[in-house]
Design a protein around this motif. Sequence first.
Motif, PDB file in Angstrom:
ATOM      1  N   ALA A  69       0.833  -1.207   0.000  1.00  0.00           N
ATOM      2  CA  ALA A  69       0.000   0.000   0.000  1.00  0.00           C
ATOM      3  C   ALA A  69       0.867   1.256   0.000  1.00  0.00           C
ATOM      4  O   ALA A  69       0.523   2.249  -0.659  1.00  0.00           O
ATOM      5  CB  ALA A  69      -0.933  -0.002   1.208  1.00  0.00           C
ATOM      6  N   GLN A  70       1.968   1.222   0.718  1.00  0.00           N
ATOM      7  CA  GLN A  70       2.867   2.375   0.714  1.00  0.00           C
ATOM      8  C   GLN A  70       3.411   2.632  -0.684  1.00  0.00           C
ATOM      9  O   GLN A  70       3.486   3.783  -1.122  1.00  0.00           O
ATOM     10  CB  GLN A  70       4.024   2.162   1.697  1.00  0.00           C
ATOM     11  CG  GLN A  70       3.609   2.229   3.139  1.00  0.00           C
ATOM     12  CD  GLN A  70       4.740   1.863   4.088  1.00  0.00           C
ATOM     13  OE1 GLN A  70       5.844   1.507   3.658  1.00  0.00           O
ATOM     14  NE2 GLN A  70       4.471   1.933   5.377  1.00  0.00           N
ATOM     15  N   ARG A  71       3.777   1.567  -1.393  1.00  0.00           N
ATOM     16  CA  ARG A  71       4.261   1.733  -2.776  1.00  0.00           C
ATOM     17  C   ARG A  71       3.161   2.290  -3.665  1.00  0.00           C
ATOM     18  O   ARG A  71       3.391   3.206  -4.462  1.00  0.00           O
ATOM     19  CB  ARG A  71       4.776   0.407  -3.324  1.00  0.00           C
ATOM     20  CG  ARG A  71       6.058  -0.070  -2.683  1.00  0.00           C
ATOM     21  CD  ARG A  71       6.724  -1.182  -3.481  1.00  0.00           C
ATOM     22  NE  ARG A  71       5.846  -2.265  -3.884  1.00  0.00           N
ATOM     23  CZ  ARG A  71       5.691  -3.406  -3.218  1.00  0.00           C
ATOM     24  NH1 ARG A  71       6.358  -3.624  -2.101  1.00  0.00           N
ATOM     25  NH2 ARG A  71       4.880  -4.342  -3.668  1.00  0.00           N
ATOM     26  N   PHE A  72       1.932   1.740  -3.538  1.00  0.00           N
ATOM     27  CA  PHE A  72       0.809   2.233  -4.332  1.00  0.00           C
ATOM     28  C   PHE A  72       0.510   3.692  -4.009  1.00  0.00           C
ATOM     29  O   PHE A  72       0.188   4.485  -4.893  1.00  0.00           O
ATOM     30  CB  PHE A  72      -0.444   1.395  -4.108  1.00  0.00           C
ATOM     31  CG  PHE A  72      -0.417   0.035  -4.759  1.00  0.00           C
ATOM     32  CD1 PHE A  72       0.387  -0.239  -5.846  1.00  0.00           C
ATOM     33  CD2 PHE A  72      -1.217  -0.985  -4.277  1.00  0.00           C
ATOM     34  CE1 PHE A  72       0.410  -1.481  -6.441  1.00  0.00           C
ATOM     35  CE2 PHE A  72      -1.210  -2.238  -4.861  1.00  0.00           C
ATOM     36  CZ  PHE A  72      -0.395  -2.489  -5.954  1.00  0.00           C
ATOM     37  N   GLU A  73       0.593   4.037  -2.744  1.00  0.00           N
ATOM     38  CA  GLU A  73       0.316   5.406  -2.324  1.00  0.00           C
ATOM     39  C   GLU A  73       1.317   6.382  -2.957  1.00  0.00           C
ATOM     40  O   GLU A  73       0.941   7.454  -3.420  1.00  0.00           O
ATOM     41  CB  GLU A  73       0.371   5.502  -0.807  1.00  0.00           C
ATOM     42  CG  GLU A  73      -0.132   6.804  -0.255  1.00  0.00           C
ATOM     43  CD  GLU A  73      -0.198   6.811   1.259  1.00  0.00           C
ATOM     44  OE1 GLU A  73      -0.430   7.896   1.809  1.00  0.00           O
ATOM     45  OE2 GLU A  73      -0.015   5.752   1.893  1.00  0.00           O
ATOM     46  N   ILE A  74       2.573   6.004  -2.983  1.00  0.00           N
ATOM     47  CA  ILE A  74       3.600   6.849  -3.615  1.00  0.00           C
ATOM     48  C   ILE A  74       3.311   7.008  -5.106  1.00  0.00           C
ATOM     49  O   ILE A  74       3.410   8.109  -5.657  1.00  0.00           O
ATOM     50  CB  ILE A  74       5.009   6.265  -3.374  1.00  0.00           C
ATOM     51  CG1 ILE A  74       5.371   6.402  -1.898  1.00  0.00           C
ATOM     52  CG2 ILE A  74       6.052   6.940  -4.261  1.00  0.00           C
ATOM     53  CD1 ILE A  74       6.591   5.602  -1.488  1.00  0.00           C
ATOM     54  N   GLN A  75       2.925   5.906  -5.758  1.00  0.00           N
ATOM     55  CA  GLN A  75       2.608   5.967  -7.188  1.00  0.00           C
ATOM     56  C   GLN A  75       1.405   6.860  -7.457  1.00  0.00           C
ATOM     57  O   GLN A  75       1.427   7.686  -8.374  1.00  0.00           O
ATOM     58  CB  GLN A  75       2.346   4.569  -7.735  1.00  0.00           C
ATOM     59  CG  GLN A  75       3.561   3.681  -7.784  1.00  0.00           C
ATOM     60  CD  GLN A  75       3.214   2.243  -8.113  1.00  0.00           C
ATOM     61  OE1 GLN A  75       2.043   1.875  -8.259  1.00  0.00           O
ATOM     62  NE2 GLN A  75       4.238   1.401  -8.218  1.00  0.00           N
ATOM     63  N   LYS A  98      -6.225   5.088   2.832  1.00  0.00           N
ATOM     64  CA  LYS A  98      -7.118   4.444   3.804  1.00  0.00           C
ATOM     65  C   LYS A  98      -6.876   2.935   3.872  1.00  0.00           C
ATOM     66  O   LYS A  98      -6.848   2.363   4.963  1.00  0.00           O
ATOM     67  CB  LYS A  98      -8.584   4.715   3.434  1.00  0.00           C
ATOM     68  CG  LYS A  98      -9.033   6.116   3.747  1.00  0.00           C
ATOM     69  CD  LYS A  98     -10.480   6.333   3.346  1.00  0.00           C
ATOM     70  CE  LYS A  98     -10.905   7.763   3.594  1.00  0.00           C
ATOM     71  NZ  LYS A  98     -12.302   8.002   3.183  1.00  0.00           N
ATOM     72  N   LEU A  99      -6.712   2.310   2.715  1.00  0.00           N
ATOM     73  CA  LEU A  99      -6.442   0.873   2.719  1.00  0.00           C
ATOM     74  C   LEU A  99      -5.093   0.569   3.373  1.00  0.00           C
ATOM     75  O   LEU A  99      -4.964  -0.406   4.119  1.00  0.00           O
ATOM     76  CB  LEU A  99      -6.467   0.322   1.293  1.00  0.00           C
ATOM     77  CG  LEU A  99      -7.854   0.107   0.701  1.00  0.00           C
ATOM     78  CD1 LEU A  99      -7.766  -0.199  -0.786  1.00  0.00           C
ATOM     79  CD2 LEU A  99      -8.574  -1.016   1.415  1.00  0.00           C
ATOM     80  N   GLY A 100      -4.100   1.414   3.116  1.00  0.00           N
ATOM     81  CA  GLY A 100      -2.800   1.229   3.755  1.00  0.00           C
ATOM     82  C   GLY A 100      -2.901   1.312   5.264  1.00  0.00           C
ATOM     83  O   GLY A 100      -2.323   0.497   5.995  1.00  0.00           O
TER      84      GLY A 100
END
Length: 179
Positions: A69-75, A98-100
């Motif tokens: 989720a952290q990687r997705f959030e950065i993207q 929120k999911l993270g």
Amino acid sequence: MSSPAQIEANRTSNGLRATRESIFQTNPIEQSNYEDLHASLEAEVLPAGTAEQAVFEQYSFATFQALRAQRFEIQTQSRWEQSPDDQNLFAQMERTAKLGAMYERRAAKALTELRKLQADRLAAAELPIQTPICFPIAKLTQRKIDPEILACQISLTVEKAAEMPIANSNPIRYDGLRT
């Protein structure tokens, strides 16, 4: 532009709501990342027994999902920074955050439960009898009760519980004792 069916298929196979099996089927790199994390966490946490192993699996996968989720959030944040007026990108960034946070809470909750199980296992090792897994032995031993007296109290409680009639409507029988 992707169709709604393609979007849904991607969400359930690769997204943050994907299951372990669907993620690893489509992405061997993620599987390798998970296995590395799992092995590292297992070496640190050292779960013993079925209950601890089950809670450890929850902790391990929730930690993996939080890191994803952290990687997705950065993207999503970098995509939004390129188009700050795009409300869809902003909403996507919010959902990812929120999911993270949800996965971080799940990991923390599982780790807390695992620590309780381990504390109970270690405290039960001092007792001269086998104790049910569900007993909060660590809390009981903090009261500075003599282990022999505590063992007698636990034995009586287990005996009384065994004598209680079990409703025939409940097919689940539990006789799990610590070894």
